[in-house]
Scaffold this active site. Structure first.
Site, PDB file in Angstrom:
ATOM      1  N   ASP A  35       0.876  -1.183   0.000  1.00  0.00           N
ATOM      2  CA  ASP A  35       0.000   0.000   0.000  1.00  0.00           C
ATOM      3  C   ASP A  35       0.905   1.223   0.000  1.00  0.00           C
ATOM      4  O   ASP A  35       1.633   1.462   0.973  1.00  0.00           O
ATOM      5  CB  ASP A  35      -0.884  -0.051   1.261  1.00  0.00           C
ATOM      6  CG  ASP A  35      -1.841   1.130   1.355  1.00  0.00           C
ATOM      7  OD1 ASP A  35      -1.562   2.191   0.748  1.00  0.00           O
ATOM      8  OD2 ASP A  35      -2.865   0.991   2.044  1.00  0.00           O
ATOM      9  N   TYR A  53      -9.767  14.921  -4.762  1.00  0.00           N
ATOM     10  CA  TYR A  53      -9.025  14.307  -5.872  1.00  0.00           C
ATOM     11  C   TYR A  53      -8.224  15.369  -6.635  1.00  0.00           C
ATOM     12  O   TYR A  53      -7.032  15.190  -6.924  1.00  0.00           O
ATOM     13  CB  TYR A  53     -10.005  13.590  -6.808  1.00  0.00           C
ATOM     14  CG  TYR A  53      -9.350  12.833  -7.943  1.00  0.00           C
ATOM     15  CD1 TYR A  53      -8.742  11.600  -7.727  1.00  0.00           C
ATOM     16  CD2 TYR A  53      -9.350  13.340  -9.240  1.00  0.00           C
ATOM     17  CE1 TYR A  53      -8.147  10.902  -8.768  1.00  0.00           C
ATOM     18  CE2 TYR A  53      -8.768  12.648 -10.294  1.00  0.00           C
ATOM     19  CZ  TYR A  53      -8.159  11.428 -10.056  1.00  0.00           C
ATOM     20  OH  TYR A  53      -7.562  10.732 -11.097  1.00  0.00           O
ATOM     21  N   ILE A 102      -9.986   8.149 -19.295  1.00  0.00           N
ATOM     22  CA  ILE A 102      -9.463   6.848 -19.729  1.00  0.00           C
ATOM     23  C   ILE A 102     -10.422   5.749 -19.254  1.00  0.00           C
ATOM     24  O   ILE A 102     -10.903   5.787 -18.106  1.00  0.00           O
ATOM     25  CB  ILE A 102      -8.056   6.595 -19.121  1.00  0.00           C
ATOM     26  CG1 ILE A 102      -7.118   7.813 -19.325  1.00  0.00           C
ATOM     27  CG2 ILE A 102      -7.435   5.324 -19.720  1.00  0.00           C
ATOM     28  CD1 ILE A 102      -6.766   8.170 -20.749  1.00  0.00           C
TER      29      ILE A 102
HETATM   30  N1  LIG Z   1      -9.112   6.521 -15.463  1.00  0.00           N
HETATM   31  C1  LIG Z   1      -8.986   7.811 -15.719  1.00  0.00           C
HETATM   32  O1  LIG Z   1      -9.790   8.414 -16.459  1.00  0.00           O
HETATM   33  C2  LIG Z   1      -7.843   8.586 -15.136  1.00  0.00           C
HETATM   34  C3  LIG Z   1      -7.660   9.889 -15.596  1.00  0.00           C
HETATM   35  C4  LIG Z   1      -6.608  10.635 -15.103  1.00  0.00           C
HETATM   36  C5  LIG Z   1      -5.749  10.091 -14.184  1.00  0.00           C
HETATM   37  N2  LIG Z   1      -5.944   8.812 -13.728  1.00  0.00           N
HETATM   38  C6  LIG Z   1      -4.991   8.304 -12.748  1.00  0.00           C
HETATM   39  O2  LIG Z   1      -4.361   7.145 -13.266  1.00  0.00           O
HETATM   40  C7  LIG Z   1      -3.995   6.280 -12.203  1.00  0.00           C
HETATM   41  C8  LIG Z   1      -4.571   4.894 -12.451  1.00  0.00           C
HETATM   42  O3  LIG Z   1      -5.994   5.009 -12.522  1.00  0.00           O
HETATM   43  P1  LIG Z   1      -6.928   3.860 -13.109  1.00  0.00           P
HETATM   44  O4  LIG Z   1      -8.030   4.542 -13.801  1.00  0.00           O
HETATM   45  O5  LIG Z   1      -6.116   2.836 -13.812  1.00  0.00           O
HETATM   46  O6  LIG Z   1      -7.514   3.259 -11.738  1.00  0.00           O
HETATM   47  P2  LIG Z   1      -8.066   1.802 -11.394  1.00  0.00           P
HETATM   48  O7  LIG Z   1      -8.507   1.077 -12.606  1.00  0.00           O
HETATM   49  O8  LIG Z   1      -9.025   2.007 -10.279  1.00  0.00           O
HETATM   50  O9  LIG Z   1      -6.759   1.042 -10.818  1.00  0.00           O
HETATM   51  C9  LIG Z   1      -6.132   1.541  -9.663  1.00  0.00           C
HETATM   52  C10 LIG Z   1      -4.846   0.799  -9.419  1.00  0.00           C
HETATM   53  O10 LIG Z   1      -4.190   1.384  -8.278  1.00  0.00           O
HETATM   54  C11 LIG Z   1      -3.980   0.381  -7.292  1.00  0.00           C
HETATM   55  N3  LIG Z   1      -4.048   0.989  -5.967  1.00  0.00           N
HETATM   56  C12 LIG Z   1      -5.097   1.625  -5.389  1.00  0.00           C
HETATM   57  N4  LIG Z   1      -4.755   2.046  -4.150  1.00  0.00           N
HETATM   58  C13 LIG Z   1      -3.472   1.663  -3.958  1.00  0.00           C
HETATM   59  C14 LIG Z   1      -2.574   1.777  -2.871  1.00  0.00           C
HETATM   60  N5  LIG Z   1      -2.915   2.384  -1.732  1.00  0.00           N
HETATM   61  N6  LIG Z   1      -1.330   1.257  -3.001  1.00  0.00           N
HETATM   62  C15 LIG Z   1      -0.963   0.619  -4.153  1.00  0.00           C
HETATM   63  N7  LIG Z   1      -1.780   0.475  -5.196  1.00  0.00           N
HETATM   64  C16 LIG Z   1      -3.018   0.981  -5.097  1.00  0.00           C
HETATM   65  C17 LIG Z   1      -5.053  -0.669  -7.545  1.00  0.00           C
HETATM   66  O11 LIG Z   1      -4.651  -1.905  -6.978  1.00  0.00           O
HETATM   67  P3  LIG Z   1      -5.749  -3.091  -6.625  1.00  0.00           P
HETATM   68  O12 LIG Z   1      -6.169  -3.675  -7.940  1.00  0.00           O
HETATM   69  O13 LIG Z   1      -4.980  -4.039  -5.780  1.00  0.00           O
HETATM   70  O14 LIG Z   1      -6.876  -2.415  -5.918  1.00  0.00           O
HETATM   71  C18 LIG Z   1      -5.073  -0.664  -9.078  1.00  0.00           C
HETATM   72  O15 LIG Z   1      -3.986  -1.421  -9.586  1.00  0.00           O
HETATM   73  C19 LIG Z   1      -4.519   6.941 -10.923  1.00  0.00           C
HETATM   74  O16 LIG Z   1      -3.481   7.676 -10.316  1.00  0.00           O
HETATM   75  C20 LIG Z   1      -5.598   7.877 -11.439  1.00  0.00           C
HETATM   76  O17 LIG Z   1      -5.815   8.962 -10.563  1.00  0.00           O
HETATM   77  C21 LIG Z   1      -6.976   8.048 -14.182  1.00  0.00           C
END
Ligand SMILES: NC(=O)c1ccc[n+]([C@@H]2O[C@H](COP(=O)([O-])OP(=O)(O)OC[C@H]3O[C@@H](n4cnc5c(N)ncnc54)[C@H](OP(=O)(O)O)[C@@H]3O)[C@@H](O)[C@H]2O)c1
Length: 260
Positions: A63, A164, A197
């Protein structure tokens, strides 16, 4: 010997997309996750295939918001591979409930700041110290990089998830700080700023964004895919931007453009 990347939050979503693109260009990988071990192992198996069985991928639960876990994660990389060429700070969470800034509570704020900002801030500190040691020991072939995955929320005000937005504005500054501090050691730092995304994070608001994208939210009228972010990271990883640091790379379908 393959270069080595550590990707936080690589069990799903954008992190998995980044891991896949790095596997394709021959990186060995440490796939970090928080709780979803099966998904992390699936990422690992997919990456080994994408890397044509010429790369090694290992998973490590940690974590990022917990100091002892960050130490254990870096120690895992050290013990398993003995080197680190690329850190990708990708792990992040959205608020459990979107709440108006006049109502939102401290619990959600603390959670988001701890995972999205404090975690990468101090993980990067640990890794940067080790990278500096490695630059002293290694030859000029060692060209380490650090990537920070922020968001268009770093500069876009969404008053129903202020926690956020503040966490992402924080990591944007963090990228500049580490870029300024680490350039003298030859360590380059990049902020990659995704737009909308398609991942689990945006699943609950899919219908809303479908309509917004169709209505012209982004000049490139489609959802971003995790691989879009992965390709930007792969460009950094291949040293294609050797005279840049602290740079913001928008991967957002043009969302950031102002048009008239
Ligand atoms: N999706 C979008 O539109 C978007 C846009 C801009 C930025 N982002 C950023 O891109 C990044 C990835 O987002 P995503 O959309 O791929 O999210 P996601 O599908 O919800 O995946 C989140 C990932 O982060 C891991 N995670 C969550 N809390 C954690 C912790 N405390 N320690 C270690 N790992 C942790 C999760 O692990 P588990 O599977 O074990 O839970 C998972 O692998 C984030 O920083 C998000 O803010 C996303």
């Amino acid at each position: 010997m393959n270069p080595v990347a550590l990707i936080t939050g690589a069990s799903r979503g954008i992190g998995r997309g980044i891991a896949g693109e790095l596997a394709k260009i021959g990186y060995d990988l440490v796939i970090n996750y928080a709780g979803n071990a099966d998904a992390a192992r699936q990422t690992r198996d997919e990456c080994v295939k994408l890397g044509a069985n010429k790369i090694r991928a290992e998973v490590c639960q940690a974590d990022v918001s917990i100091a002892a876990d960050r130490l254990r994660l870096v120690e895992f990389v050290r013990q398993t591979f003995g080197r680190l060429d690329l850190l990708v700070n990708n792990a992040g969470v959205a608020p459990a409930v979107r709440a108006d800034i006049l109502e939102a509570g401290e619990e959600s704020f603390d959670r988001l700041i701890n995972i999205n900002l404090k975690g990468p801030y101090f993980l990067t500190q640990l890794v940067a110290r080790w990278m500096v040691e490695q630059t002293k020991a290694a030859g000029s072939g060692y060209r380490p990089k650090i990537v920070i995955v922020s968001s268009i929320s770093a500069y876009t005000a969404s008053s129903n998830r202020g926690d956020y937005c503040v966490s992402k504005a924080g990591v944007a500054m963090m990228a500049k700080l580490y870029a300024a501090r680490l350039a003298e050691h030859g360590i380059l730092v990049f902020e990659i700023r995704p737009g909308v995304i398609a991942t689990d994070m945006t699943g609950p608001v899919k219908a809303k964004y479908d309509a917004l994208i169709a209505g012209g939210l982004t000049p490139i009228k489609r959802w971003g895919q995790p691989e879009d972010i992965g390709r930007a990271v792969a460009a950094v990883a291949q040293d294609l931007l050797p005279f840049s640091t602290g740079e913001v790379i928008n991967v957002d379908g043009g969302f950031h453009l102002r048009t008239l």
